[in-house]
Design an enzyme around this catalytic site. Sequence first.
Site, PDB file in Angstrom:
ATOM      1  N   TRP A 189      16.120  24.329   6.169  1.00 42.92           N
ATOM      2  CA  TRP A 189      15.049  25.367   6.299  1.00 42.92           C
ATOM      3  C   TRP A 189      14.846  25.923   7.664  1.00 42.92           C
ATOM      4  O   TRP A 189      14.619  27.057   8.132  1.00 42.92           O
ATOM      5  CB  TRP A 189      13.534  24.746   5.717  1.00 42.92           C
ATOM      6  CG  TRP A 189      12.456  25.215   6.282  1.00 42.92           C
ATOM      7  CD1 TRP A 189      11.466  24.889   7.340  1.00 42.92           C
ATOM      8  CD2 TRP A 189      11.895  26.871   6.017  1.00 42.92           C
ATOM      9  NE1 TRP A 189      10.399  25.755   7.363  1.00 42.92           N
ATOM     10  CE2 TRP A 189      10.393  26.853   6.696  1.00 42.92           C
ATOM     11  CE3 TRP A 189      12.273  27.770   5.091  1.00 42.92           C
ATOM     12  CZ2 TRP A 189       9.818  28.095   6.506  1.00 42.92           C
ATOM     13  CZ3 TRP A 189      11.758  28.934   4.954  1.00 42.92           C
ATOM     14  CH2 TRP A 189      10.549  29.284   5.782  1.00 42.92           C
ATOM     15  N   ASP A 200       7.957  19.920  -4.434  1.00 36.71           N
ATOM     16  CA  ASP A 200       8.402  19.812  -3.027  1.00 36.71           C
ATOM     17  C   ASP A 200       9.540  19.180  -2.466  1.00 36.71           C
ATOM     18  O   ASP A 200       9.470  18.221  -2.571  1.00 36.71           O
ATOM     19  CB  ASP A 200       7.244  19.491  -2.138  1.00 36.71           C
ATOM     20  CG  ASP A 200       7.487  20.023  -0.633  1.00 36.71           C
ATOM     21  OD1 ASP A 200       8.504  20.144  -0.291  1.00 36.71           O
ATOM     22  OD2 ASP A 200       6.366  20.087  -0.105  1.00 36.71           O
ATOM     23  N   ASP A 236       1.298  20.867   5.260  1.00 34.82           N
ATOM     24  CA  ASP A 236       2.497  21.486   6.015  1.00 34.82           C
ATOM     25  C   ASP A 236       1.907  21.331   7.574  1.00 34.82           C
ATOM     26  O   ASP A 236       1.411  20.210   7.977  1.00 34.82           O
ATOM     27  CB  ASP A 236       2.719  23.046   5.867  1.00 34.82           C
ATOM     28  CG  ASP A 236       3.986  23.381   6.402  1.00 34.82           C
ATOM     29  OD1 ASP A 236       5.054  23.247   5.748  1.00 34.82           O
ATOM     30  OD2 ASP A 236       3.762  24.226   7.366  1.00 34.82           O
ATOM     31  N   TRP A 237       1.955  22.403   8.563  1.00 36.05           N
ATOM     32  CA  TRP A 237       1.749  22.369  10.011  1.00 36.05           C
ATOM     33  C   TRP A 237      -0.013  22.057   9.901  1.00 36.05           C
ATOM     34  O   TRP A 237      -0.242  21.646  11.068  1.00 36.05           O
ATOM     35  CB  TRP A 237       2.136  23.685  10.655  1.00 36.05           C
ATOM     36  CG  TRP A 237       3.388  23.439  11.218  1.00 36.05           C
ATOM     37  CD1 TRP A 237       4.567  23.945  10.924  1.00 36.05           C
ATOM     38  CD2 TRP A 237       3.443  22.822  12.704  1.00 36.05           C
ATOM     39  NE1 TRP A 237       5.507  23.550  11.929  1.00 36.05           N
ATOM     40  CE2 TRP A 237       4.772  22.966  12.803  1.00 36.05           C
ATOM     41  CE3 TRP A 237       2.772  22.411  13.434  1.00 36.05           C
ATOM     42  CZ2 TRP A 237       5.335  22.283  14.193  1.00 36.05           C
ATOM     43  CZ3 TRP A 237       3.152  21.652  14.641  1.00 36.05           C
ATOM     44  CH2 TRP A 237       4.201  21.661  14.956  1.00 36.05           C
ATOM     45  N   HIS A 274       5.697  23.194  -2.384  1.00 35.75           N
ATOM     46  CA  HIS A 274       5.378  22.779  -1.233  1.00 35.75           C
ATOM     47  C   HIS A 274       3.930  23.453  -0.878  1.00 35.75           C
ATOM     48  O   HIS A 274       3.041  22.610  -0.469  1.00 35.75           O
ATOM     49  CB  HIS A 274       6.378  23.328  -0.180  1.00 35.75           C
ATOM     50  CG  HIS A 274       5.686  23.339   1.198  1.00 35.75           C
ATOM     51  ND1 HIS A 274       5.722  21.985   1.697  1.00 35.75           N
ATOM     52  CD2 HIS A 274       5.735  24.052   2.255  1.00 35.75           C
ATOM     53  CE1 HIS A 274       5.288  21.957   3.056  1.00 35.75           C
ATOM     54  NE2 HIS A 274       5.217  23.323   3.435  1.00 35.75           N
TER      55      HIS A 274
END
Length: 299
Positions: free
Chosen positions: A164, A250, A124-125, A279
């Site tokens: 999202w 995901d 993710d980030w 995810h």
Amino acid sequence: MIKSLRTPDERFQALPAWDYAPNYVDDLPGYQGLRMHYVDEGPKVGAPVFLCLHGEPSWAYLYRKMIPVFLDAGARVIAPDFFGFGRSDKPVEDEAYTFHFHRNAVKALIERLDLNDIGLVCQDWGGLIGLTLPMDYTDRFTRLIVMNTSIGIGQAAGPGFDAWRDYVANTPGFDVGKLMKRSTPGMSDAEAAAYNAPFPDDSYKAGVRRFPALVQTRPDMEGVDTGLAALDFWRNKWAGESFMAVGMQDPVLGPPAMAWLQKQIRNCPPAMEVVEAGHFVQEHGEAIARAALARFNLG
């Protein structure tokens, strides 16, 4: 000085599978007065380092199933919380949160701890930021474990991400723990509560609100140039070892996104497919960590 909030320590007591002592630094260059938390476990010298970077809206707790595997292999683990998350201080103004605000903070931590022989572990980030770091430290990074993430190069992320982003923007008080539990069948109530621990109330959630808005989905957004430079690095200059895992459930950063990313990373082998994972693939992290260590011939 950036106005910030600090989550009380008692919020982090007796979390399931999380008995790591907190470490803090509050004088990183450019961030004086903001306290960053990080886990630092294992040998301090002479061992490979796994730098575990979390994403939205989680914190270092996300790596609780991978950290023990790395430690058993004799490695050192550094797992920081981005500002706005976990036990790190949380600027209250949305405007404080920018791509380079986060990226430069991680760079400052790497330099402060003088980390070497680093294996980047990201999702993710953690990947949107982390995958831009090795090009600046080609002598420090030697390994990569990458999961359900991408590189921000100004391209649209699709309707799933747009939904999202809109949800976060329009639901300021959303329940982080409930989201994590819904995304990970089988997660206990106590584990879900651990994901809520950093946020006593909504005033602590500016970072949670901001991260989706910062994803570089247009070419004019901050960090796109950095992402494009990172893409060139991974395609043409990366000389380390790589391991990829993908949570197959995901809907946004699942198999198609990771198939694209695998093609961008020089000499990256085919991904380990975690069929039941969504995810937050680290929730199935023990098997991933073991497979990565085997790939790297560590432990």
